[in-house]
Each structure stands twice: as C-alpha cells, then as structure tokens.
Design a protein around this motif. Sequence first.
Motif, PDB file in Angstrom:
ATOM      1  N   VAL A 164       6.401  -8.085  -2.600  1.00 13.11           N
ATOM      2  CA  VAL A 164       6.441  -6.559  -2.562  1.00 13.11           C
ATOM      3  C   VAL A 164       6.802  -5.763  -3.703  1.00 13.11           C
ATOM      4  O   VAL A 164       7.975  -6.232  -4.560  1.00 13.11           O
ATOM      5  N   ASN A 165       6.042  -4.804  -4.130  1.00 13.50           N
ATOM      6  CA  ASN A 165       6.279  -3.952  -5.288  1.00 13.50           C
ATOM      7  C   ASN A 165       7.693  -3.437  -4.979  1.00 13.50           C
ATOM      8  O   ASN A 165       7.804  -2.880  -3.775  1.00 13.50           O
ATOM      9  N   LYS A 166       8.483  -3.289  -5.938  1.00 12.80           N
ATOM     10  CA  LYS A 166       9.656  -2.620  -5.742  1.00 12.80           C
ATOM     11  C   LYS A 166       9.607  -1.176  -5.224  1.00 12.80           C
ATOM     12  O   LYS A 166      10.421  -0.729  -4.353  1.00 12.80           O
ATOM     13  N   GLN A 167       8.782  -0.204  -5.933  1.00  9.66           N
ATOM     14  CA  GLN A 167       8.716   0.953  -5.579  1.00  9.66           C
ATOM     15  C   GLN A 167       8.195   1.129  -4.230  1.00  9.66           C
ATOM     16  O   GLN A 167       8.636   2.054  -3.259  1.00  9.66           O
ATOM     17  N   THR A 310       1.925  -8.525 -11.939  1.00  5.90           N
ATOM     18  CA  THR A 310       1.239  -7.132 -12.296  1.00  5.90           C
ATOM     19  C   THR A 310       0.316  -6.998 -11.145  1.00  5.90           C
ATOM     20  O   THR A 310      -0.172  -5.561 -10.969  1.00  5.90           O
ATOM     21  N   ARG A 311      -0.226  -7.864 -10.452  1.00  2.00           N
ATOM     22  CA  ARG A 311      -1.195  -7.556  -9.434  1.00  2.00           C
ATOM     23  C   ARG A 311      -0.813  -7.192  -8.299  1.00  2.00           C
ATOM     24  O   ARG A 311      -1.556  -6.474  -7.271  1.00  2.00           O
ATOM     25  N   ILE A 312       0.590  -7.062  -8.085  1.00  4.11           N
ATOM     26  CA  ILE A 312       1.277  -6.775  -6.838  1.00  4.11           C
ATOM     27  C   ILE A 312       1.679  -5.415  -6.849  1.00  4.11           C
ATOM     28  O   ILE A 312       2.672  -4.971  -7.389  1.00  4.11           O
ATOM     29  N   LYS A 313       0.765  -4.429  -6.494  1.00  8.18           N
ATOM     30  CA  LYS A 313       0.996  -2.969  -6.564  1.00  8.18           C
ATOM     31  C   LYS A 313       1.637  -2.528  -5.267  1.00  8.18           C
ATOM     32  O   LYS A 313       2.381  -1.475  -5.287  1.00  8.18           O
ATOM     33  N   GLN A 314       1.534  -3.184  -4.289  1.00  6.43           N
ATOM     34  CA  GLN A 314       2.173  -2.805  -2.737  1.00  6.43           C
ATOM     35  C   GLN A 314       2.771  -4.227  -2.082  1.00  6.43           C
ATOM     36  O   GLN A 314       3.781  -4.358  -2.524  1.00  6.43           O
ATOM     37  N   GLU A 315       1.926  -4.799  -1.552  1.00  3.88           N
ATOM     38  CA  GLU A 315       2.289  -6.036  -0.997  1.00  3.88           C
ATOM     39  C   GLU A 315       1.423  -7.259  -0.722  1.00  3.88           C
ATOM     40  O   GLU A 315       0.203  -6.783  -0.318  1.00  3.88           O
ATOM     41  N   LYS A 316       1.887  -8.332  -1.211  1.00  3.28           N
ATOM     42  CA  LYS A 316       0.949  -9.355  -0.898  1.00  3.28           C
ATOM     43  C   LYS A 316       1.777 -10.435  -0.444  1.00  3.28           C
ATOM     44  O   LYS A 316       2.597 -11.053  -0.933  1.00  3.28           O
ATOM     45  N   THR A 317       0.851 -11.239   0.313  1.00  2.00           N
ATOM     46  CA  THR A 317       1.262 -12.473   1.190  1.00  2.00           C
ATOM     47  C   THR A 317       0.331 -13.722   0.403  1.00  2.00           C
ATOM     48  O   THR A 317      -0.836 -13.533   0.657  1.00  2.00           O
ATOM     49  N   TYR A 318       0.869 -14.662   0.086  1.00  2.00           N
ATOM     50  CA  TYR A 318       0.340 -15.881  -0.561  1.00  2.00           C
ATOM     51  C   TYR A 318       0.469 -17.185   0.322  1.00  2.00           C
ATOM     52  O   TYR A 318       1.545 -17.382   0.652  1.00  2.00           O
TER      53      TYR A 318
END
Length: 344
Positions: A164-167, A310-318
Amino acid sequence: MKEMLIILLVATGLVFVSGCTIPGLDVDIPFLPDIFPGTQMKEERHDIVAIEALRAIPSTIVRSGQTIRLQSLIKDLQKPEYEPVNVRVNLYNDCGLFDTRLELCSGGLKKGDTWCEFKMYPQSTNIVEWVMKAKDVNVETPCDVGVMVEYYYKTPTTSSATFVNKQELERLVSSGKGVKEIGKAVIGEGPIKTYIEVKPQPIVVGPDEEGSAVLTFWAENKGGGLIDSIPYENGNLEFGNVPEMNSLGFDVKKKVYITINGDNIKTVSGKSIEECVKEKMKSNGDKYSFYLIGRKTPRYSCSITAKDATRIKQEKTYQITSEIGYWYKFTREIKLTVRPKIRL
C-alpha cells in the motif's frame, strides 16, 4: 507528522477500545483498534486416496490348503475437477503363511504377484484382489496382512502480499478504514503441503520508502501416511526440476521437488524468492536439504519487497505461488488366521 495524525484520528470521532502500531507509519497509538485484518487461510483436503474397505472372502480364518480372496477397495477422494492420480497398490506382508498371487487390478496393469498400478480419476473406486492359499501350519497362526498404497501427487499453494502506498494508508487510517485484501492463502489438496506466510502486512511503500516484510516458507505432512519420495542425493531437495516419468506417469526416481515464485516480488537483496529459499535450504555446497522434523520442515525466511514500488499508487496485492511434488504412502492391515488341517 505523528502529532497531526493523532489529532486527525481523534477528530474523526472514532471510539478507541484497544491499541496497535500502524504498519509503515511507526505510530504507536495505545487506544487505536486493530483495523488491519489478519491472515485468512483455507486448506483443502489432506488425504486424497484411501483404502475404503479391506476384506477377506469368505472369512478371515482359513485352514491349511484352503484359499481365500483378499479384496481392497481403493477410493479417489478428490474433487471432480481435479486431475487423475497415479496409484500403486501392493500386498507387502503375508507372514510367509500364504502362496499369494494378484488376481484382479481393475482399471490397471498387473505388474507382479502382489502389486499393480493404475490411474485413478476423482471420486472413482478401483478393486484390487489377491488369491491367497494357506500353507501348512502345525498350530493356529495369526498374521496382520498389510496392503500399501503409494501415489504421486502435486500440491499447489497460493498466498499473497499486499503493498500500500504510504499516503493512501494515511488516508485510510484517518478515515477509520483498513486495507481490504491482506494475507489470503489457499493450500490445495494433498497430504504434503507448503505454506507461505508474509508478515507484517500491508507492506508500506512510498517515494522514499521501499518497504519490506518477512516471507516464511515451510512444508508439513498433514495426511495419515508418510512421504515416500527418495530424497535427491542423500536427503537433499531438487528445486524446480520436472520429474522423470514412465509411460503411466510415475516419477521413476521418486524425487521431491518444489517451486516457489512471485513475479512482482523480489528479496531486499534483489534475488528471486526461489533463489533466496534455495540458499536458506543449502546444507552442503549446491545441495538443498528437505527433511521433516516430526511432521514439519524447518521454517525458511527471506526479506521481500516489491520489484517496482513506483507502480503502487494506492494498493496492490501480488500473488506468491508454490508447488510440491512427491510420492506418498499409507498402509492398512487385516488380521488373518491360518489353522492346521483337520486330520481324520
């Protein structure tokens, strides 16, 4: 930043009942509820082949010179959509009290006096039957006759790591929300299973923060039998090797093999997950140890992060996947008794 966040949390009007540390923000708030869900794990069936029945016809008591039939019903317990399983059945002990020959191996090939092998489809039942003629004895003699079932199987595992992006995390926390998709794992059918655990989650990333977590990997025997694979080179595991199969699909060398992969994940040092786990399992040079202590292997841990944060602007599950291939065996016994001939 910490002071502003605490003020913002209080301003939302949330009711605080317990404490936690917010991952990635390094903010320890003693009254903040745990808004990050724990790992959800689903395990499918362990034993996928069973001896449904083992019976002596017409009786478990026989006199010298008489003949009985020993019949074993083998059941495939898999879900209908699964692949067929290669099974080998053997009568492995008659105490030297019988002249034994294989009479019936439904759906398979007779391979010898006591054993055969066949391909089983989900929810199917195969019959294996032996004719047993009792030898001469002077006194009543019991024997626990044993039937062994061996089969080759591959058990898949899928786990996940959520970044998850920190912001974005700060926004979620300030609104009293959590990250929805965290730590889901599905361990497929089969008695030998691999487990992948990633903690802590979510893994926080940002412009100046790569973010990392610890991936832990291990295997367990969850079935009612024993692993039967011949270890690779004196107890070692061969990674990612395609088994050498015969015409019926049996792994002729009985090797254990494991694959583990996460396409969008790397270790902190830049290696793949598989490379890291292989290094952790090294016991001698380039050899890899696979051994069970009781019913579990040791746990092997690697620090992981996203390949491209850098591709994670919000939230990503891999997704992180694993597969273990192995031979498995289990036994069942039936007590037969041989009595002397009636002498007139």
